[in-house]
Scaffold this motif. Structure first.
Motif, short mmCIF file in Angstrom:
data_model
loop_
_atom_site.label_atom_id
_atom_site.label_comp_id
_atom_site.label_asym_id
_atom_site.label_seq_id
_atom_site.Cartn_x
_atom_site.Cartn_y
_atom_site.Cartn_z
N ARG A 1 8.31 -6.09 1.28
CA ARG A 1 9.77 -7.30 0.75
C ARG A 1 11.21 -7.42 0.06
N ASN A 2 11.41 -6.48 -0.02
CA ASN A 2 12.93 -6.18 -0.60
C ASN A 2 13.77 -5.72 0.50
N ARG A 3 12.94 -5.05 1.84
CA ARG A 3 13.62 -4.71 3.00
C ARG A 3 14.38 -3.66 2.67
N ILE A 4 13.91 -2.73 2.01
CA ILE A 4 13.94 -1.11 2.22
C ILE A 4 13.76 -0.73 3.63
N HIS A 5 14.67 0.14 3.62
CA HIS A 5 15.00 0.92 5.16
C HIS A 5 13.67 1.97 5.44
N ILE A 6 13.92 2.72 4.25
CA ILE A 6 12.71 4.50 3.96
C ILE A 6 12.65 4.17 3.24
N ILE A 7 10.95 4.86 2.65
CA ILE A 7 10.68 4.90 1.80
C ILE A 7 9.83 6.60 1.15
N ASN A 8 9.92 6.98 0.60
CA ASN A 8 9.19 8.26 0.40
C ASN A 8 7.82 8.53 -0.42
N MET A 9 7.37 8.67 0.37
CA MET A 9 6.01 9.50 -0.05
C MET A 9 5.76 10.96 -0.36
N SER A 10 6.72 10.84 -2.05
CA SER A 10 6.32 12.82 -2.32
C SER A 10 4.71 12.63 -3.44
N PHE A 11 3.60 12.47 -2.45
CA PHE A 11 2.42 12.86 -2.97
C PHE A 11 1.25 12.63 -1.90
N GLY A 12 -0.01 13.34 -2.52
CA GLY A 12 -1.10 12.26 -1.48
C GLY A 12 -2.08 12.95 -1.77
N MET A 13 -3.36 12.85 -1.20
CA MET A 13 -4.64 12.72 -1.53
C MET A 13 -5.61 13.36 -0.16
N LYS A 14 -6.83 13.95 -0.91
CA LYS A 14 -7.46 14.55 0.18
C LYS A 14 -8.49 13.54 1.04
N SER A 15 -8.57 12.21 0.57
CA SER A 15 -9.39 11.52 0.91
C SER A 15 -9.24 10.40 2.12
N ARG A 16 -9.36 10.21 3.44
CA ARG A 16 -9.27 9.16 3.50
C ARG A 16 -9.07 7.06 3.27
N SER A 17 -8.16 6.82 2.92
CA SER A 17 -8.11 5.07 2.35
C SER A 17 -8.10 4.66 3.38
N LYS A 18 -8.76 3.20 3.55
CA LYS A 18 -8.48 2.40 4.71
C LYS A 18 -7.81 1.30 4.05
N SER A 19 -7.52 1.01 3.37
CA SER A 19 -6.76 0.54 2.61
C SER A 19 -4.91 0.63 2.55
N LEU A 20 -5.28 1.92 2.32
CA LEU A 20 -3.62 3.01 2.03
C LEU A 20 -3.62 2.85 3.60
N LEU A 21 -4.03 2.97 4.36
CA LEU A 21 -3.71 2.80 5.75
C LEU A 21 -2.84 1.94 6.36
N ASN A 22 -4.49 0.70 6.09
CA ASN A 22 -3.21 -1.10 6.44
C ASN A 22 -2.18 -1.49 5.64
N ALA A 23 -2.04 -0.51 4.48
CA ALA A 23 -0.14 -0.74 3.98
C ALA A 23 0.61 -0.57 4.85
N VAL A 24 -0.09 1.20 4.79
CA VAL A 24 1.25 1.73 5.70
C VAL A 24 1.51 1.86 6.98
N THR A 25 0.50 0.62 7.91
CA THR A 25 0.69 0.01 9.15
C THR A 25 1.45 -1.14 9.28
N ASN A 26 1.27 -1.62 8.43
CA ASN A 26 2.48 -2.96 7.89
C ASN A 26 3.33 -2.98 7.68
N ALA A 27 3.53 -1.28 6.87
CA ALA A 27 5.18 -1.04 6.58
C ALA A 27 5.49 -0.78 8.25
N TYR A 28 5.37 -0.55 8.20
CA TYR A 28 5.61 0.14 10.18
C TYR A 28 5.62 -0.35 10.62
#
Length: 387
Positions: A223-250
């Motif tokens: 929403r704030n038109r950020i150019h790059i998102i730095n994600m220095s974190f993670g988890m072992k399990s797959r999350s459909k919700s997070l994938l949806n968010a990442v796809t929409n941002a991409y």
């Protein structure tokens, strides 16, 4: 309770169920994400929710996530989701920042070894990352750090929206320093010293967050038109919700850079780095070898310095840290340099340029298909593409 009438969701009935589910048996409650398949139903529900909070205070804990048409809340294990085809639920998983042991350090004054190794100083006569906004979804930032004062905007604190995203852990400040610190000759200088860090505090003082916090952070960045998102974190399990968010941002044109994880695994990396819409980063050491702690393998897009990295810390200090987190911040800074010079590039094009312009890694068992970040080669590859 009947929630769906045919294919249509009864918002009032669903709110009554939510009110009960978020108040009863909270000792055995877990964080969940509830998705709405139908955008119009989500809009109707979100409106009804905002009106119902006044009369049902427990509903104030239900967090809407418009980017993925979902809500996050704590629900008792004893409360099954009502039978309705247009909604589904998954666990709101915990996520942790990616870094290993830290120790106090003093900067040599000027340019850290990782910034030198990726050849950022050679690029500064051509680009410094000016006007590029980088959302650092992390633990916040030290707003008073002398090396960061000129590199920050307000950002957002998702854990307490009435406060600035102050860092109570240190990890977010360290990441911000490598990306865009600007305080020579006394302090340190980051990869893109004139880029702007937009701190998004989603992680608490222990470096922990939920997937829903990350999604709210991604939503804010889009929403704030950020150019790059730095994600220095993670988890072992797959999350459909997070994938949806990442796809929409991409799809909105946001470049997402994510760390691969610090388990030394050879064939698997953490999420969200494992999603193809991100640029996944592994860590190298001073010898251009893959750091022992770094996850590696075919899922890695690029490697960057991540071993014994000195950067900014709380209360104006400095710390040495190791982790794929540290590698990711070098890549985010490099992309800021590239975007400031070539503003029209898409996330797909940027990943292709990075993969075409890497330095070969050292070591007999390192993959030939993946290499280390080289900013001068990257800029040259972008120039060749523009011709």
């Amino acid at each position: 309770m009947v929630i769906g009438r045919g294919a249509k969701l009864d918002s009032t009935a669903f709110l009554r169920w939510l009110d009960t589910a978020t108040t009863e048996n909270q000792l055995h409650a877990r964080q969940r994400i509830i998705h709405f398949e139908n955008p119009a139903e989500y809009q109707r529900f979100a409106l009804a929710l905002s009106e119902s909070v006044k009369s049902s205070p427990s509903l104030a804990t239900v967090k809407p996530m418009p980017l993925i048409q979902a809500v996050s809340c704590r629900i008792s294990d004893a409360e099954p989701l009502p039978d309705c085809r247009s909604i589904w639920m998954e666990e709101d998983c915990p996520v942790n920042v990616h870094s290993t042991v830290k120790k106090h350090a003093q900067p040599g004054g000027g340019i850290p070894w990782g910034v030198q190794q990726v050849k950022a100083p050679s690029a500064w006569s051509r680009t410094t990352g000016h006007r590029i906004k980088i959302g650092v979804i992390d633990t916040g930032v030290d707003f008073n750090h002398p090396d960061l004062r000129n590199s920050l905007n307000r950002g957002i604190n998702l854990l307490n929206r009435s406060e600035l995203p102050h860092d109570d852990n240190g990890h977010g400040t360290h990441i911000a320093g490598t990306i865009a610190a600007a305080n020579q000759p006394k302090g340190m200088i980051g990869v893109a010293p004139r880029a702007t860090i937009c701190p998004v505090k989603a992680f608490d003082q222990n470096g922990s967050a939920y997937v829903s916090d990350i999604i709210l952070g991604i939503d804010w960045c889009v929403r704030n038109r950020i150019h790059i998102i730095n994600m220095s974190f993670g988890m072992k399990s797959r999350s459909k919700s997070l994938l949806n968010a990442v796809t929409n941002a991409y799809n909105a044109g946001v470049i997402i850079v994510a760390s691969s994880g610090n388990d030394g695994r050879r064939k698997a990396i953490d999420y969200p780095a494992r999603y193809p819409q991100t640029i996944s980063v592994g860590a190298t050491n001073k010898l251009r070898r893959i750091a022992l702690f770094s996850n590696r393998g075919s899922h890695i897009d690029i490697y960057a310095p991540g071993d014994k990295i000195i950067s900014a810390w709380l209360r104006g200090k400095y710390n040495e840290m190791s982790g794929t987190s540290m590698a990711t911040s070098h890549v985010s800074g490099a992309i800021a340099l590239l975007l400031a010079k070539n503003p029209g590039l898409t996330p797909y094009e940027i990943k292709a340029i990075l993969k075409r312009s890497m330095q070969p890694l050292r070591g007999s068992k390192t993959p030939r298909s993946t290499g280390e970040l080289d900013i001068m080669k990257m800029l040259k590859a972008a120039d060749n593409e523009a011709r």
